[in-house]
Design a protein around this motif. Structure first.
Motif, PDB file in Angstrom:
ATOM      1  N   ASN A  32       0.738  -0.981  -0.086  1.00 19.03           N
ATOM      2  CA  ASN A  32      -0.095  -0.071   0.031  1.00 19.03           C
ATOM      3  C   ASN A  32       0.929   1.393  -0.015  1.00 19.03           C
ATOM      4  N   ARG A  33       0.415   2.367  -0.811  1.00 19.80           N
ATOM      5  CA  ARG A  33       1.376   3.267  -0.969  1.00 19.80           C
ATOM      6  C   ARG A  33       0.370   4.716  -1.042  1.00 19.80           C
ATOM      7  N   GLY A  34       0.942   5.772  -0.358  1.00 23.50           N
ATOM      8  CA  GLY A  34       0.440   7.079  -0.599  1.00 23.50           C
ATOM      9  C   GLY A  34       0.816   7.663  -1.749  1.00 23.50           C
ATOM     10  N   GLU A  69      -4.204   7.237  -0.895  1.00 17.76           N
ATOM     11  CA  GLU A  69      -3.827   5.926  -0.130  1.00 17.76           C
ATOM     12  C   GLU A  69      -4.171   4.662  -1.247  1.00 17.76           C
ATOM     13  N   ARG A  70      -3.298   4.153  -1.947  1.00 22.72           N
ATOM     14  CA  ARG A  70      -3.586   3.153  -2.925  1.00 22.72           C
ATOM     15  C   ARG A  70      -3.113   1.624  -2.344  1.00 22.72           C
ATOM     16  N   LEU A  71      -3.973   1.101  -2.620  1.00 18.32           N
ATOM     17  CA  LEU A  71      -3.817  -0.617  -1.871  1.00 18.32           C
ATOM     18  C   LEU A  71      -3.687  -1.654  -3.053  1.00 18.32           C
ATOM     19  N   SER A  97       4.301   8.372  -0.777  1.00 15.38           N
ATOM     20  CA  SER A  97       4.823   8.647   0.805  1.00 15.38           C
ATOM     21  C   SER A  97       5.238   7.260   1.259  1.00 15.38           C
ATOM     22  N   ASN A 157       5.868   7.569   4.599  1.00 16.30           N
ATOM     23  CA  ASN A 157       5.220   7.756   5.832  1.00 16.30           C
ATOM     24  C   ASN A 157       6.567   8.531   6.395  1.00 16.30           C
ATOM     25  N   PHE A 212      -5.489   7.353   8.022  1.00 16.08           N
ATOM     26  CA  PHE A 212      -4.160   7.328   7.571  1.00 16.08           C
ATOM     27  C   PHE A 212      -3.515   8.853   7.455  1.00 16.08           C
ATOM     28  N   PRO A 232      -1.932  10.298   5.085  1.00 15.94           N
ATOM     29  CA  PRO A 232      -2.262  10.945   3.821  1.00 15.94           C
ATOM     30  C   PRO A 232      -3.826  11.158   3.897  1.00 15.94           C
TER      31      PRO A 232
END
Length: 290
Positions: free
Chosen positions: A154-156, A171-173, A200, A202, A234, A236
């Protein structure tokens, strides 16, 4: 005021299956956190605050207090699992746990990610020269360089405007590389992401004014998700709303540092090999704290 490094270490590591935050990866028995703290100290940081579960305090203290004594000030704040939930509310609510302890500009990182020296140097410079109540920043990594060969991540995903500021973050999963493309399996669009998308990991830099903004937003989020045990608050989400509200700007600071981390157990040998290579190249001593 000297900035503080806030380390998020209260997660349950559900996909990894154990408490990876205090697992040894370095040739001298170091955790990934040790390398972050080492880089932070040589960048200029004088204080580290761990966000942990209270039940982990003894383990953390036994590992880090002997290593860091006389090198940096350390403190602890606690993020617990709310009634009716199986894990904490998420990274943005974790930040709120530090609001009574942190009164100065601060950086936020994950405990189980390796960020690299350049990222800490740039964050320290920002926090000592440019941060304001309405000017924050994020260290941006290239998406392709943050994937795992052992499963989805998972990434922002950041959108950056012409001035180098964050214009949106989502936020993509379930992101993974397939046939030379980076694809997602969530309910958002687009399904394919650019290989060089800034994401991101984080690593955020905030003024303490962020606490009030985040607290107000969390009250609404918590009220709307009381019956959803999987809902997570989150960072993001807060950053994206901060931008939409025109409350200020978030600068995207690109880094040349290579990121790596442990999402799955299968990632561990790769992390160990990467750290050994950095030690062999002279980037770090074989034993960080000796």
């Amino acid at each position: 005021m000297q900035p503080t490094l806030l380390i998020l270490a209260a997660g349950m590591a559900s996909r990894y299956g154990s408490m990876k935050q205090i697992q040894s990866f370095g040739p001298g028995g170091e955790t990934i956190m040790d390398y972050s703290i080492y880089d932070a100290i040589r960048a200029g940081y004088k204080k580290v605050v761990f966000i942990i579960r209270k039940e982990f305090k003894q383990d953390f203290a036994a590992i880090f207090e002997p290593r860091l004594e006389g090198k940096v000030e350390i403190d602890y704040v606690y993020q617990e699992v709310a009634e009716g939930r199986t894990k904490p509310w998420g990274t943005a609510q974790a930040i709120l746990c530090g609001k009574d302890t942190i009164k100065e500009p601060f950086a936020v990182i994950n405990a189980d990610d390796f960020y690299g020296r350049d990222a800490f140097e740039k964050s320290y410079k920002f926090l000592t020269t440019d941060v304001k109540p309405d000017v924050y920043s994020i260290i941006g990594y290239e998406l392709l360089k943050t994937l795992s060969d052992n499963g989805t991540v998972n990434r922002g995903v950041c959108q950056v405007d012409a001035e180098g500021n964050l214009s949106a973050i989502a936020e993509r999963l379930n992101i993974q590389q397939q046939d030379g493309k980076i694809l997602t399996d969530d309910n958002q669009e687009p399904k394919e992401l650019a290989l060089d998308s800034k994401v991101s990991m984080n690593f955020w830099c905030f003024d303490p004014a962020v606490f009030t903004y985040t607290e107000n937003m969390f009250r609404e989020f918590e009220a709307a998700n009381r019956t959803n045990p999987k809902a997570e608050f989150f960072i993001p989400l807060v950053a994206d709303q901060f931008i939409k509200d025109k409350a200020g700007v978030i600068r995207v600071i690109p880094t040349s540092s290579k990121w790596f981390g442990v999402t799955y157990k299968e990632d561990a040998p790769e992390v160990k090999a990467a750290l050994e290579a950095l030690v062999a190249a002279g980037e770090y001593p074989p034993a960080l704290w000796k």
